[in-house]
Design a protein around this motif. Structure first.
Motif, PDB file in Angstrom:
ATOM      1  N   TYR A 358       0.748  -1.277   0.085  1.00  0.00           N
ATOM      2  CA  TYR A 358       0.078   0.046   0.083  1.00  0.00           C
ATOM      3  C   TYR A 358       0.926   1.198  -0.050  1.00  0.00           C
ATOM      4  CZ  TYR A 358      -3.834   3.313   1.511  1.00  0.00           C
ATOM      5  OH  TYR A 358      -4.678   4.283   1.738  1.00  0.00           O
ATOM      6  N   THR A 459      -8.557   3.422  -0.543  1.00  0.00           N
ATOM      7  CA  THR A 459      -8.277   4.176   0.819  1.00  0.00           C
ATOM      8  C   THR A 459      -9.726   4.160   1.132  1.00  0.00           C
ATOM      9  OG1 THR A 459      -6.518   5.001  -0.596  1.00  0.00           O
ATOM     10  CG2 THR A 459      -7.324   6.369   1.596  1.00  0.00           C
ATOM     11  N   THR A 463     -10.751   2.648   4.999  1.00  0.00           N
ATOM     12  CA  THR A 463     -10.722   3.885   6.027  1.00  0.00           C
ATOM     13  C   THR A 463     -11.531   3.343   7.333  1.00  0.00           C
ATOM     14  OG1 THR A 463     -11.128   5.550   4.672  1.00  0.00           O
ATOM     15  CG2 THR A 463     -12.338   6.157   6.389  1.00  0.00           C
ATOM     16  N   ALA A 470      -5.709   6.565   6.274  1.00  0.00           N
ATOM     17  CA  ALA A 470      -6.403   6.741   5.316  1.00  0.00           C
ATOM     18  C   ALA A 470      -6.719   8.277   5.185  1.00  0.00           C
ATOM     19  CB  ALA A 470      -7.878   5.966   5.291  1.00  0.00           C
ATOM     20  N   VAL A 473      -3.737   9.803   3.418  1.00  0.00           N
ATOM     21  CA  VAL A 473      -3.812   9.877   2.203  1.00  0.00           C
ATOM     22  C   VAL A 473      -4.663  10.808   1.415  1.00  0.00           C
ATOM     23  CG1 VAL A 473      -4.055   8.334   0.149  1.00  0.00           C
ATOM     24  CG2 VAL A 473      -2.869   7.304   2.271  1.00  0.00           C
TER      25      VAL A 473
END
Ligand code: MSP
Length: 510
Positions: A358, A459, A463, A470, A473
């Motif tokens: 990720y 994302t 969350t 998250a 991001v």
């Protein structure tokens, strides 16, 4: 208005320090609370807290040379700190010594009493202090070694107490479970619960103690010589969180009945059988669901103080970060199975799922957008957006939601992870840096738009699992308000974050 949704963890005994098993339950339930807030318009209420009364807490306090009250007052902030450290989004952290809870437990008692389900009886029974559980009548079982309970936790109780006529509710409780009106996950535990009730029938149980033996509990109404059995008191906490007592009457609010209680397998029976029996006796609505998780083991063994393998959740979050531990609980451990924990495995999962897969994907794609697309969402037409790989994303969305519906949280995160792996593979195969070199800007834009959109999707999916990552991001990579699950929500040309984002620093380099 959409139907309100009330979720609970069990309430923890503050008789020691919080451990990894407690943390697992908090995180699983928190995932669900966040998921429902994010993806439905149902109002969500989430309660967790502490089960402060009973023999076990009393004895531990005595050993520490403290009153039970002083002891739990010291422990409560530590447990609440655990919930806060793990970013548990609870609405209420209940303590069973709070006044509104005591009133609720007494009001429930009065309802069961008025309905003829509470009576007095003298008995002799074996009791497991560790589980706060009656094991069997001493007249029927002379040798308690059959229970397999460590002698230090075994006690013979010989008293006149109040009994709850649980036996009256065997059939109605079975009906709730079998019909799915009280749905239990996983299926095999539902079967285990109904088999148990069917084979032995629910037994009447003692629901009070003589204050001469145990004074640390909720006073029984109209009888100052007795306090309530800790489980009768504790189970009622769920109702305290979703109702009030007015002129002695219980007035449930719009969050009752609970949608889901999340508990471990060791306390499944209390929730599957005793709790609905108490509510039926009181003429109140019964909960709709029960999610039963397994036990956390360390290196294949149950955690115990005597083995010295109790893992401190605070230490782990300090070393790896909160989201690494949350991810481990949710993605690595099957939601309803037993889960093993080792620092080594956490290190591996951190490096592979989070840092390499990720974290790396986010940083690579973001960097390429900064380099090749002026730091903006790549220019593509609406038609191109529609023709991109959105079918796989739609398929993964379906898998994601279906898995949460089945309470297989690890499967839902697998769907997200599959998109990450897919994207990393696509980068390797399509080599965007070659496209850039060869001046194939349109192809490059399509690919980077697609990758950015997949990262955004992933994302949004993760969350509820790793909310602070998250959020980072969304804030550091995407334009504001990019949380829609809709494919193609990113507006071409919108500016992206200017700085490089490293979500999970490599630990060897750290
Ligand atoms: N106070 C009762 C629950 C009352 S609910 C009305 C109780 N407390 S506990 O502190 O012993 O456990 C709280 C929760 O943590 C339970 O759901 C239990 O299953 C869970 N766990 C305790 N140890 C565990 C592991 N080692 N692994 C996973 N969960 C475990 O029971």
């Amino acid at each position: 208005m959409s139907q309100p949704l009330y979720l609970t963890t069990s309430i923890l005994y503050p008789n020691g320090d919080p451990h990894l098993g407690h943390a697992l339950e908090l995180v699983q339930t928190d995932f669900l609370a966040r998921y429902y807030r994010q993806f439905t318009d149902r109002p969500v209420r989430f309660q967790t807290g502490l089960d402060e009364h009973g023999l076990k807490v009393k004895r531990t306090a005595e050993k520490a040379g403290k009153t039970a009250e002083a002891f739990v007052a010291e422990k409560a902030p530590i447990f609440q700190k655990l919930a806060d450290t793990l970013h548990i989004s609870y609405d209420r952290f209940i303590r069973t010594s709070e006044t509104d809870h005591i009133q609720m437990a007494q009001a429930l008692w009065n309802r069961c009493l008025a309905n003829g389900d509470i009576y007095k009886k003298t008995y002799r029974a074996w009791y497991n202090i560790k589980q706060e559980e009656f094991l069997g009548m001493a007249d029927e079982v002379a040798d308690p070694s059959v229970f397999g309970v460590d002698a230090q936790f075994l006690e013979l109780i010989e008293e006149e107490n109040y009994f709850f006529a649980q036996s009256k509710y065997t059939q109605p409780v079975l009906e709730l479970i079998k019909s799915g009106a009280y749905k239990i996950w996983p299926e095999n535990r539902a079967l285990e619960m109904s088999n148990f009730a069917e084979q032995k029938g629910l037994q009447d149980i003692s629901i009070s103690r003589d204050i001469a033996k145990l004074a640390w509990g909720v006073p029984v109404p109209h009888d100052e010589t007795q306090v309530m059995y800790v489980w009768y008191d504790a189970l009622t906490n769920y109702l305290t969180g979703a109702g009030t007592v007015e002129n002695g009457e219980i007035v449930p609010d719009q969050f009752w009945p609970a949608e889901l209680h999340c508990v471990g397998k060791d306390i499944a029976r209390f929730h599957a059988l005793l709790w609905p029996a108490m509510l039926l006796s009181a003429g109140l609505a019964t909960p709709r669901g029960l999610l039963i998780h397994g036990m956390m083991l360390t290196d294949g063994k149950a955690m115990s103080k005597s083995l010295g393998n109790v893992v401190d959740p605070f230490a782990i979050t300090e070393e790896f970060g909160v989201d690494a531990l949350r991810w481990y609980f949710l993605a690595e451990i099957p939601t309803t199975g037993d889960g093993d924990f080792t620092m080594e495995r956490l290190g591996e999962v951190y490096a592979s799922d989070l840092a390499n897969d990720y974290g790396n994907l986010v940083s690579r794609v973001h960097t390429m957008c900064r380099k090749y697309c002026e730091g903006r969402v790549p220019q593509v037409s609406a038609e191109q957006v529609d023709n991109l790989e959105k079918a796989i994303v739609e398929e993964k969305w379906q898998e994601y939601h279906a898995a949460v519906g089945e309470k297989k949280l690890h499967e839902s995160l697998k769907a997200a992870h599959a998109l990450i792996v897919f994207s990393n593979r696509r980068i390797e195969e399509q080599k965007p840096w070659v496209m850039a070199k060869e001046g194939k800007q349109e192809e490059l834009n399509e690919l980077l738009y697609e990758l950015l959109e997949i990262i955004r999707t992933v994302t949004v999916m993760v969350t509820p699992a790793i909310p602070s990552t998250a959020e980072r991001v969304m804030k550091d990579v995407f334009p504001p308000d990019s949380t829609s699950p809709q494919w193609g929500a990113l507006q071409p040309g919108a500016p992206l974050g200017a700085e490089q984002v490293i979500l999970f620093p490599r630990r060897d380099a750290a």
